[in-house]
Design an enzyme around this catalytic site. Structure first.
Site, PDB file in Angstrom:
ATOM      1  N   ARG A  93       0.836  -1.194   0.000  1.00  0.00           N
ATOM      2  CA  ARG A  93       0.000   0.000   0.000  1.00  0.00           C
ATOM      3  C   ARG A  93       0.878   1.255   0.000  1.00  0.00           C
ATOM      4  O   ARG A  93       0.554   2.259  -0.595  1.00  0.00           O
ATOM      5  CB  ARG A  93      -0.887  -0.051   1.259  1.00  0.00           C
ATOM      6  CG  ARG A  93      -1.924   1.031   1.336  1.00  0.00           C
ATOM      7  CD  ARG A  93      -3.041   0.575   2.259  1.00  0.00           C
ATOM      8  NE  ARG A  93      -3.650   1.700   2.928  1.00  0.00           N
ATOM      9  CZ  ARG A  93      -3.342   2.094   4.148  1.00  0.00           C
ATOM     10  NH1 ARG A  93      -2.411   1.461   4.829  1.00  0.00           N
ATOM     11  NH2 ARG A  93      -3.957   3.096   4.705  1.00  0.00           N
ATOM     12  N   ASP A 153     -18.346   3.188   1.244  1.00  0.00           N
ATOM     13  CA  ASP A 153     -18.514   2.141   2.261  1.00  0.00           C
ATOM     14  C   ASP A 153     -19.867   2.275   2.953  1.00  0.00           C
ATOM     15  O   ASP A 153     -20.525   1.278   3.247  1.00  0.00           O
ATOM     16  CB  ASP A 153     -17.387   2.235   3.303  1.00  0.00           C
ATOM     17  CG  ASP A 153     -16.011   2.164   2.662  1.00  0.00           C
ATOM     18  OD1 ASP A 153     -15.646   1.090   2.162  1.00  0.00           O
ATOM     19  OD2 ASP A 153     -15.316   3.193   2.636  1.00  0.00           O
ATOM     20  N   ARG A 156     -22.450   0.877   0.692  1.00  0.00           N
ATOM     21  CA  ARG A 156     -22.388  -0.601   0.731  1.00  0.00           C
ATOM     22  C   ARG A 156     -22.966  -1.142   2.033  1.00  0.00           C
ATOM     23  O   ARG A 156     -23.661  -2.164   2.045  1.00  0.00           O
ATOM     24  CB  ARG A 156     -20.928  -1.058   0.593  1.00  0.00           C
ATOM     25  CG  ARG A 156     -20.355  -0.864  -0.802  1.00  0.00           C
ATOM     26  CD  ARG A 156     -18.858  -1.111  -0.819  1.00  0.00           C
ATOM     27  NE  ARG A 156     -18.327  -1.026  -2.181  1.00  0.00           N
ATOM     28  CZ  ARG A 156     -17.086  -0.677  -2.475  1.00  0.00           C
ATOM     29  NH1 ARG A 156     -16.229  -0.375  -1.508  1.00  0.00           N
ATOM     30  NH2 ARG A 156     -16.671  -0.632  -3.728  1.00  0.00           N
ATOM     31  N   HIS A 180     -11.003   4.980   4.632  1.00  0.00           N
ATOM     32  CA  HIS A 180     -11.570   4.206   3.525  1.00  0.00           C
ATOM     33  C   HIS A 180     -10.577   3.074   3.288  1.00  0.00           C
ATOM     34  O   HIS A 180      -9.707   3.140   2.440  1.00  0.00           O
ATOM     35  CB  HIS A 180     -11.725   5.071   2.271  1.00  0.00           C
ATOM     36  CG  HIS A 180     -12.158   4.298   1.055  1.00  0.00           C
ATOM     37  ND1 HIS A 180     -13.291   3.510   1.041  1.00  0.00           N
ATOM     38  CD2 HIS A 180     -11.595   4.169  -0.172  1.00  0.00           C
ATOM     39  CE1 HIS A 180     -13.409   2.940  -0.158  1.00  0.00           C
ATOM     40  NE2 HIS A 180     -12.386   3.331  -0.900  1.00  0.00           N
TER      41      HIS A 180
END
Length: 318
Positions: A93, A153, A156, A180
Site C-alpha cells: 500500500r 462504504d 455498501r 476508507h
C-alpha cells in the site's frame, strides 16, 4: 468565495480518463448536473477517444463534453481527481502511496493555479492520505478539499443491512467512518431503521437480533472492493455514482450530509484526513456537529486515525 451555482453554467473537470473518471463523466452526463464536462489525462489520445464516445451519449443529455488541459479547470465548480495507479499484486500500500503522491505533486498545484476557487474532490486511493496531500499541495482551506472517503462504504453498508432486514437501503440510517480501508469503523451505536436502533427494531418486529449477522454485514462491506477487484479487476460504477452524489449538493448548495474525507483532528490525532459525516454545499465540506460515538467507537476511530497518520509520516520522512 465560489459564485452561486446555476446548473446551466456549471463546469466540472475530471482529471484522469481511466475507468473511474470516464464512468463518473458518463454518470454526470446522464444526471444533467453540469453544462460542461472537461476530461483531462496525460494520454491525450485516450481522453479524446473517450470524449468522442461520451459525446454520442451527450446527444441524449444537455451537456458539452470535451478533452482539455489544466488551464481548462478555470471556472470549474469542482475538479475531481481520479488519476493514479491501481495496486498491483505484490505491491505494498505504501508503494502505491508514493507513486500516487508523486503524481499529486504534479497535478494538484496545476489545478490550484488555474482554478483557485474550485472544490477539489479526491477519488484516487489511498483516498485519505491523498486528500491530506491535496489539501497541503493546493493551499486551499480544509472545507474545499474533500475525498470520496467512506461515502462508498456507507452506501455498501446500508445495502448490506437493507438486504438483511428486508428494507430499502434508503430507509437504513447507518454510517461507516474513519479510513476508507481496513481500519474503517461501522457506527453500530447510531444505526437505525424507522428511527429505531437495530435491537429495538428487531424487538418490535418480533425477530431475534443477531450480533454475528451484523458483524457479517460489516465484514462484507469492508471486503466488497477486494471481492469486486478479484472478479473484474477494478471498481468503477459504485464509486462513480457516489462521486456524482457528492457533487450534487455542492452544485445545488443543498446542505446534504455525507461521510466524506476531510483534514481535521480525530480521536485526538491532529492534522489527518478521514471520513466523518459532513455537510456539503457550494462552499465545500463542513463538520458542524461532532458524531456522538460510544467509548469503544471513539478508540476505534483513534486507531484508524493513527494508521493513516503513520502512512503520512512515512511520506514526509522519505
Amino acid at each position: 468565495m465560489p459564485p452561486q451555482h446555476n446548473v446551466k453554467h456549471i463546469k466540472i473537470a475530471i482529471v484522469g480518463a481511466g475507468s473511474v473518471g470516464v464512468t463518473t463523466a458518463y454518470a454526470l452526463l446522464l444526471n444533467g448536473l453540469a453544462a460542461e464536462i472537461v476530461l483531462i489525462d496525460i494520454d491525450k489520445n485516450r481522453a479524446l477517444g473517450e470524449v468522442m464516445d461520451l459525446s454520442h451519449a451527450a446527444h441524449f443529455a444537455q451537456a458539452r463534453v470535451r478533452a482539455g488541459e489544466y488551464e481548462d479547470c478555470a471556472g470549474s465548480a469542482a475538479v475531481i481527481i481520479t488519476a493514479g495507479v491501481n495496486q498491483k499484486p505484490g505491491q505494498t500500500r505504501l508503494d502505491l502511496v508514493k507513486t500516487n503522491y508523486a503524481l499529486f505533486q504534479d497535478v494538484v498545484p496545476k489545478i490550484a493555479q488555474h482554478a483557485p476557487d474550485t472544490i477539489l474532490v479526491v477519488a484516487t486511493n489511498p483516498v485519505d492520505v491523498l486528500t491530506h496531500a491535496a489539501h497541503q499541495l493546493s493551499g486551499f482551506p480544509v472545507e474545499r478539499v474533500l475525498g470520496s472517503g467512506t461515502a462508498m462504504d456507507t452506501t455498501r453498508f446500508r445495502h448490506e443491512l437493507g438486504k438483511y432486514f428486508g428494507v430499502n437501503p434508503r430507509n437504513v440510517h447507518a454510517v461507516i467512518v474513519g479510513e476508507h480501508g481496513d481500519s474503517q469503523l461501522a457506527v453500530w451505536s447510531l444505526a437505525t431503521i424507522s428511527g429505531m436502533r437495530l435491537k429495538d427494531y428487531c424487538q418490535q418486529k418480533g425477530v431475534e437480533f443477531s450480533e454475528a449477522a451484523m458483524e457479517e454485514c460489516s465484514k462484507r462491506t469492508k471486503e466488497a472492493a477486494y471481492e469486486i477487484i478479484r472478479r473484474k479487476g477494478k471498481t468503477n460504477y459504485g464509486v462513480a455514482s457516489v462521486l456524482v452524489s457528492i457533487l450534487e449538493p455542492i452544485i445545488t448548495d443543498a446542505d446534504a450530509i455525507m461521510t466524506v474525507s476531510r483534514v481535521g483532528t480525530y480521536g485526538g490525532v491532529e492534522d489527518v484526513a478521514l471520513s466523518m459525516p459532513c455537510k456539503l454545499n457550494r462552499h465545500g465540506a463542513h463538520q458542524d456537529v461532532p458524531l456522538l460515538l460510544s467509548k469503544s467507537e471513539q478508540e476505534a476511530l483513534r486507531q484508524s486515525a493513527l494508521s493513516i497518520k503513520e502512512v503520512l509520516s512515512s511520506l514526509t520522512a522519505s
